[in-house]
Design a protein around this motif. Sequence first.
Motif, PDB file in Angstrom:
ATOM      1  N   LEU A   1       8.483   5.178 -10.372  1.00 25.84           N
ATOM      2  CA  LEU A   1       7.661   4.065 -10.231  1.00 25.84           C
ATOM      3  C   LEU A   1       7.731   3.077 -11.614  1.00 25.84           C
ATOM      4  N   SER A   2       7.385   4.082 -12.632  1.00 20.79           N
ATOM      5  CA  SER A   2       7.205   3.454 -13.899  1.00 20.79           C
ATOM      6  C   SER A   2       8.595   2.976 -14.526  1.00 20.79           C
ATOM      7  N   ARG A   3       9.826   3.762 -14.326  1.00 26.95           N
ATOM      8  CA  ARG A   3      11.008   3.290 -14.706  1.00 26.95           C
ATOM      9  C   ARG A   3      11.535   2.027 -13.905  1.00 26.95           C
ATOM     10  N   PHE A   4      11.469   1.931 -12.672  1.00 31.93           N
ATOM     11  CA  PHE A   4      12.035   0.870 -11.942  1.00 31.93           C
ATOM     12  C   PHE A   4      11.194  -0.444 -11.982  1.00 31.93           C
ATOM     13  N   LYS A   5       9.785  -0.171 -11.992  1.00 37.28           N
ATOM     14  CA  LYS A   5       8.905  -1.207 -11.890  1.00 37.28           C
ATOM     15  C   LYS A   5       8.952  -2.162 -10.799  1.00 37.28           C
ATOM     16  N   PRO A   6       8.780  -1.520  -9.563  1.00 36.67           N
ATOM     17  CA  PRO A   6       9.104  -2.531  -8.340  1.00 36.67           C
ATOM     18  C   PRO A   6       7.829  -3.535  -8.169  1.00 36.67           C
ATOM     19  N   ASP A   7       8.323  -4.728  -7.479  1.00 31.40           N
ATOM     20  CA  ASP A   7       7.088  -5.456  -7.079  1.00 31.40           C
ATOM     21  C   ASP A   7       6.483  -5.161  -5.951  1.00 31.40           C
ATOM     22  N   ALA A   8       7.017  -4.435  -5.121  1.00 27.32           N
ATOM     23  CA  ALA A   8       6.715  -3.798  -3.859  1.00 27.32           C
ATOM     24  C   ALA A   8       7.434  -2.767  -3.639  1.00 27.32           C
ATOM     25  N   VAL A   9       6.710  -1.744  -2.651  1.00 23.59           N
ATOM     26  CA  VAL A   9       7.403  -0.629  -2.271  1.00 23.59           C
ATOM     27  C   VAL A   9       7.371  -0.632  -0.677  1.00 23.59           C
ATOM     28  N   LEU A  10       8.520  -0.420  -0.099  1.00 24.08           N
ATOM     29  CA  LEU A  10       8.638  -0.262   1.453  1.00 24.08           C
ATOM     30  C   LEU A  10       8.629   1.268   1.796  1.00 24.08           C
ATOM     31  N   VAL A  11       7.915   1.724   2.611  1.00 24.77           N
ATOM     32  CA  VAL A  11       8.103   2.890   3.328  1.00 24.77           C
ATOM     33  C   VAL A  11       8.089   2.845   5.069  1.00 24.77           C
ATOM     34  N   GLN A  12       8.656   3.848   5.720  1.00 20.14           N
ATOM     35  CA  GLN A  12       8.821   3.715   7.139  1.00 20.14           C
ATOM     36  C   GLN A  12       8.251   4.975   7.804  1.00 20.14           C
ATOM     37  N   GLY A  13       7.051   4.508   8.644  1.00 16.23           N
ATOM     38  CA  GLY A  13       6.946   5.499   9.773  1.00 16.23           C
ATOM     39  C   GLY A  13       5.810   6.364   9.373  1.00 16.23           C
ATOM     40  N   ASP A  14       5.968   7.533   9.796  1.00 16.08           N
ATOM     41  CA  ASP A  14       5.033   8.618   9.821  1.00 16.08           C
ATOM     42  C   ASP A  14       5.162  10.050   9.286  1.00 16.08           C
ATOM     43  N   THR A  15       6.141  10.089   8.001  1.00 17.98           N
ATOM     44  CA  THR A  15       6.212  11.446   7.522  1.00 17.98           C
ATOM     45  C   THR A  15       5.518  11.524   6.386  1.00 17.98           C
ATOM     46  N   THR A  16       5.810  12.828   6.118  1.00 14.83           N
ATOM     47  CA  THR A  16       4.999  13.294   4.634  1.00 14.83           C
ATOM     48  C   THR A  16       5.319  12.406   3.334  1.00 14.83           C
ATOM     49  N   THR A  17       6.732  11.789   3.458  1.00 16.42           N
ATOM     50  CA  THR A  17       7.207  11.048   2.215  1.00 16.42           C
ATOM     51  C   THR A  17       6.536   9.886   2.342  1.00 16.42           C
ATOM     52  N   VAL A  18       6.154   9.064   3.785  1.00 17.33           N
ATOM     53  CA  VAL A  18       5.490   7.830   3.637  1.00 17.33           C
ATOM     54  C   VAL A  18       4.064   7.912   3.233  1.00 17.33           C
ATOM     55  N   ALA A  19       3.372   9.211   3.685  1.00 15.39           N
ATOM     56  CA  ALA A  19       2.054   9.296   3.288  1.00 15.39           C
ATOM     57  C   ALA A  19       1.658   9.378   1.716  1.00 15.39           C
TER      58      ALA A  19
END
Length: 380
Positions: free
Chosen positions: A83-101
Amino acid sequence: MKKVMVIYGTRPEAVKVAPVIMALQASPVLEPVVVSTGQHRDMLDQINRWFGVTPDYDLNVFRHGATLTQLSARILERLPDVLSRFKPDAVLVQGDTTTVAMAAIACFYEEIPVVHLEAGLRSGDIHSPFPEEANRKLAGQVTALHLAPTTISKQNLLREAVDPAMIPVVGNTVIDALKWTIGRPVEFSDPRLAEGCNAGVPMVLLTAHRRENWGEPMARIAKAVATLAERAPDHLFVFPAHANPKVREVIIPVIDRFDNVVVCDSLDYPQFVHAQQWAKLILTDSGGVQEEAPSLGKPVLVLRENTERPEAVTAGTVKLIGTDTDAIVAHSMNLLDDPAAYEAMANAVNPYGDGHAAERSVAAIAALLGVGDRLPDFGV
């Protein structure tokens, strides 16, 4: 250009974010940054290749035998540097996995707006599906933009006091991916499937892997499929076996002795989509199949006690039947033997999407970031 990071880690996530990534790539105002956690390794790479997606960064968190706690810790430890390297303006996650949470929590700590694709699904039982129901609710607590697939999902979020202005109804991107895939030719790698499909043999497709079905419920499912194979000898029963030994060791010995049963390794996404298209009936405990199969006109019997996807049950395309052996056999044979009952389910309307969910999602993200306007809600 505003930068939108898309974080995903499993095969179902990869399928559903692929149309959004394509739409972001085509956007004149948004730029995608694609990050894979690698939660599912081989299956994830298959999906990336099929849709032509190349992650900009891979956290590579997958380890054989890792617990949910260990997986969560690795994601939380490794993601902040990205996150620090790419500095996104927003982050999209999808659904219900451990990755999402975990990704949602990490972004919240870094004060980056979270966009939750497929937001608002609820089963009403925090332990079923496990851990998916909790993962969805955790992500929802820190989400800035809730991309709800249906009006029922939006209503769930409204009951949790989410700002209605932050809940566009976009449809489900799984239908976008399905339509893209079904329009491309696919050959089955297993010769038994290729032969059966080419010969037009009627086929019943089984998928089973949910944690809540491990043990005795899985044994009941296996017994039911064995009974069905005996009672419908003119049908082929196909079981793409999940890699988990808790699934394989219970189901395979019970059903693999029948000539009209094919047990194979898990099918890659394009083959699985085409297997659904071939199938006459689908028995599943999967969430995604409940969304995909109705678009193909296939009745679905859900081998679970509850579902966070009630829309298809209401529409009549899906029936929730649990894991009782006699119930599975009775409901299945009714559909195989009674043309009227079959047609009633096969011809119901799919409530999940029209193939334009990614377009609506990207427009909503652009509006969130102040560089565009939303499109009308799905179903309006």
